[in-house]
Write a protein that holds these residues in place. Structure first.
Motif, PDB file in Angstrom:
ATOM      1  N   LYS A  17     -36.474 -89.804 -35.933  1.00 40.94           N
ATOM      2  CA  LYS A  17     -37.180 -89.046 -34.901  1.00 40.94           C
ATOM      3  C   LYS A  17     -37.115 -87.546 -35.180  1.00 40.94           C
ATOM      4  O   LYS A  17     -37.974 -86.800 -34.725  1.00 40.94           O
ATOM      5  N   SER A  18     -36.152 -87.128 -35.963  1.00 42.42           N
ATOM      6  CA  SER A  18     -36.031 -85.706 -36.311  1.00 42.42           C
ATOM      7  C   SER A  18     -37.084 -85.263 -37.339  1.00 42.42           C
ATOM      8  O   SER A  18     -37.300 -84.059 -37.521  1.00 42.42           O
ATOM      9  N   ASP A  19     -37.772 -86.205 -37.990  1.00 47.35           N
ATOM     10  CA  ASP A  19     -38.790 -85.872 -38.991  1.00 47.35           C
ATOM     11  C   ASP A  19     -40.130 -85.637 -38.291  1.00 47.35           C
ATOM     12  O   ASP A  19     -41.076 -86.423 -38.411  1.00 47.35           O
ATOM     13  N   THR A  20     -40.210 -84.521 -37.558  1.00 50.07           N
ATOM     14  CA  THR A  20     -41.411 -84.230 -36.775  1.00 50.07           C
ATOM     15  C   THR A  20     -42.634 -84.005 -37.656  1.00 50.07           C
ATOM     16  O   THR A  20     -43.754 -84.299 -37.240  1.00 50.07           O
ATOM     17  N   LYS A  21     -42.446 -83.513 -38.863  1.00 53.65           N
ATOM     18  CA  LYS A  21     -43.582 -83.270 -39.771  1.00 53.65           C
ATOM     19  C   LYS A  21     -44.296 -84.590 -40.093  1.00 53.65           C
ATOM     20  O   LYS A  21     -45.519 -84.682 -40.008  1.00 53.65           O
ATOM     21  N   THR A  22     -43.516 -85.628 -40.474  1.00 57.87           N
ATOM     22  CA  THR A  22     -44.125 -86.933 -40.778  1.00 57.87           C
ATOM     23  C   THR A  22     -44.740 -87.545 -39.526  1.00 57.87           C
ATOM     24  O   THR A  22     -45.855 -88.073 -39.569  1.00 57.87           O
ATOM     25  N   LEU A  23     -44.048 -87.466 -38.406  1.00 56.65           N
ATOM     26  CA  LEU A  23     -44.551 -88.072 -37.169  1.00 56.65           C
ATOM     27  C   LEU A  23     -45.851 -87.407 -36.718  1.00 56.65           C
ATOM     28  O   LEU A  23     -46.789 -88.099 -36.297  1.00 56.65           O
ATOM     29  N   GLU A  24     -45.940 -86.081 -36.829  1.00 56.96           N
ATOM     30  CA  GLU A  24     -47.178 -85.374 -36.476  1.00 56.96           C
ATOM     31  C   GLU A  24     -48.307 -85.761 -37.432  1.00 56.96           C
ATOM     32  O   GLU A  24     -49.450 -85.946 -37.002  1.00 56.96           O
ATOM     33  N   ALA A  25     -47.999 -85.902 -38.717  1.00 60.21           N
ATOM     34  CA  ALA A  25     -49.010 -86.305 -39.695  1.00 60.21           C
ATOM     35  C   ALA A  25     -49.533 -87.707 -39.379  1.00 60.21           C
ATOM     36  O   ALA A  25     -50.737 -87.974 -39.496  1.00 60.21           O
ATOM     37  N   ILE A  26     -48.636 -88.602 -38.971  1.00 60.73           N
ATOM     38  CA  ILE A  26     -49.052 -89.959 -38.607  1.00 60.73           C
ATOM     39  C   ILE A  26     -49.961 -89.927 -37.380  1.00 60.73           C
ATOM     40  O   ILE A  26     -51.002 -90.596 -37.349  1.00 60.73           O
ATOM     41  N   GLU A  27     -49.593 -89.151 -36.371  1.00 59.49           N
ATOM     42  CA  GLU A  27     -50.429 -89.051 -35.162  1.00 59.49           C
ATOM     43  C   GLU A  27     -51.842 -88.567 -35.516  1.00 59.49           C
ATOM     44  O   GLU A  27     -52.833 -89.112 -35.042  1.00 59.49           O
ATOM     45  N   LYS A  28     -51.928 -87.549 -36.369  1.00 57.88           N
ATOM     46  CA  LYS A  28     -53.242 -87.021 -36.778  1.00 57.88           C
ATOM     47  C   LYS A  28     -54.015 -88.069 -37.581  1.00 57.88           C
ATOM     48  O   LYS A  28     -55.226 -88.216 -37.414  1.00 57.88           O
ATOM     49  N   ALA A  29     -53.334 -88.793 -38.467  1.00 60.21           N
ATOM     50  CA  ALA A  29     -53.993 -89.817 -39.277  1.00 60.21           C
ATOM     51  C   ALA A  29     -54.485 -90.973 -38.401  1.00 60.21           C
ATOM     52  O   ALA A  29     -55.571 -91.518 -38.642  1.00 60.21           O
ATOM     53  N   VAL A  30     -53.698 -91.348 -37.397  1.00 63.26           N
ATOM     54  CA  VAL A  30     -54.120 -92.407 -36.472  1.00 63.26           C
ATOM     55  C   VAL A  30     -55.357 -91.948 -35.703  1.00 63.26           C
ATOM     56  O   VAL A  30     -56.322 -92.707 -35.542  1.00 63.26           O
ATOM     57  N   ASP A  31     -55.359 -90.698 -35.228  1.00 65.06           N
ATOM     58  CA  ASP A  31     -56.535 -90.169 -34.530  1.00 65.06           C
ATOM     59  C   ASP A  31     -57.763 -90.198 -35.443  1.00 65.06           C
ATOM     60  O   ASP A  31     -58.864 -90.563 -35.013  1.00 65.06           O
ATOM     61  N   ALA A  32     -57.578 -89.822 -36.728  1.00 67.13           N
ATOM     62  CA  ALA A  32     -58.688 -89.850 -37.682  1.00 67.13           C
ATOM     63  C   ALA A  32     -59.172 -91.282 -37.917  1.00 67.13           C
ATOM     64  O   ALA A  32     -60.382 -91.525 -38.026  1.00 67.13           O
ATOM     65  N   ALA A  33     -58.257 -92.231 -37.971  1.00 73.29           N
ATOM     66  CA  ALA A  33     -58.633 -93.639 -38.166  1.00 73.29           C
ATOM     67  C   ALA A  33     -59.400 -94.165 -36.951  1.00 73.29           C
ATOM     68  O   ALA A  33     -60.346 -94.943 -37.102  1.00 73.29           O
TER      69      ALA A  33
END
Length: 184
Positions: free
Chosen positions: A44-60
């Motif tokens: 949960k501390s890896d906010t960079k990866t988690l934010e990237a996943i959220e953006k990628a899910v939105d794009a998908a």
């Protein structure tokens, strides 16, 4: 010089822990098509990866508009790939204080070491190893199930970790002196 276009649905994770690592041989789950798969545990501390996943899910979701009848559904009506380990895997300490995605592919991932050299020894990548993973998100709408799935790309081993599932290394099991009186 050609310009590379970034794929908005693709994410290269930070350092994550692999679980249920079926990356060498495809396996069938519940009689389905054989696939390579892994559960990617993201701190949960890896906010960079988690934010990237959220953006990628939105794009998908945006790219999947056609699969959703031409409309963009709200996220609450979709099955989403990012799950909270503290909730969905509360009985497994490997998932504590982490999120996870289950990624799979019908094609084998390329598996490399930290220097991007191919790893050929199967014992080098296992459940519990730390790695970076390329994943890609895409929309699905099948048999009434609608959502975003996670495709497995490639794996870069970063470092060894404690094997998950209670398995120990033979060198640890047999490191002690043999007791000669064992059969007497």
């Amino acid at each position: 010089m050609s310009k590379t276009v970034k794929n908005p649905t693709k994410v290269i994770t930070g350092v994550v822990c692999l679980s249920y690592a079926n990356v060498w041989e495809p396996k069938s789950i519940n009689g389905g098509k054989e696939k390579y798969s892994v559960s990617v545990i993201i701190p949960k501390s890896d906010t960079k990866t988690l934010e990237a996943i959220e953006k990628a899910v939105d794009a998908a979701i945006e790219e999947g508009r056609g699969k959703f009848g031409g409309k963009i559904p709200n996220k609450q009506s979709l099955k989403l790939p990012l799950r909270d380990g503290d909730i969905d895997r509360s009985d497994d300490e490997a998932y504590a204080d982490s999120f996870f995605v289950n990624a799979n592919s019908i094609t084998p991932p390329q598996i490399v070491d930290a220097d991007i050299n191919p790893i050929l020894e199967r014992s080098e990548v296992y459940s519990g190893v730390y790695a970076r993973v390329s994943i890609n998100f895409y929309a699905f709408n099948s048999n009434g199930n609608r959502g975003i799935a996670c495709g497995l790309g490639n794996i870069q081993k970063i470092r060894d970790g404690e094997p998950l599932g209670g398995r120990t290394d033979a060198s640890v099991d047999f490191a002690t002196d043999v007791d000669d009186d064992f059969l007497s």
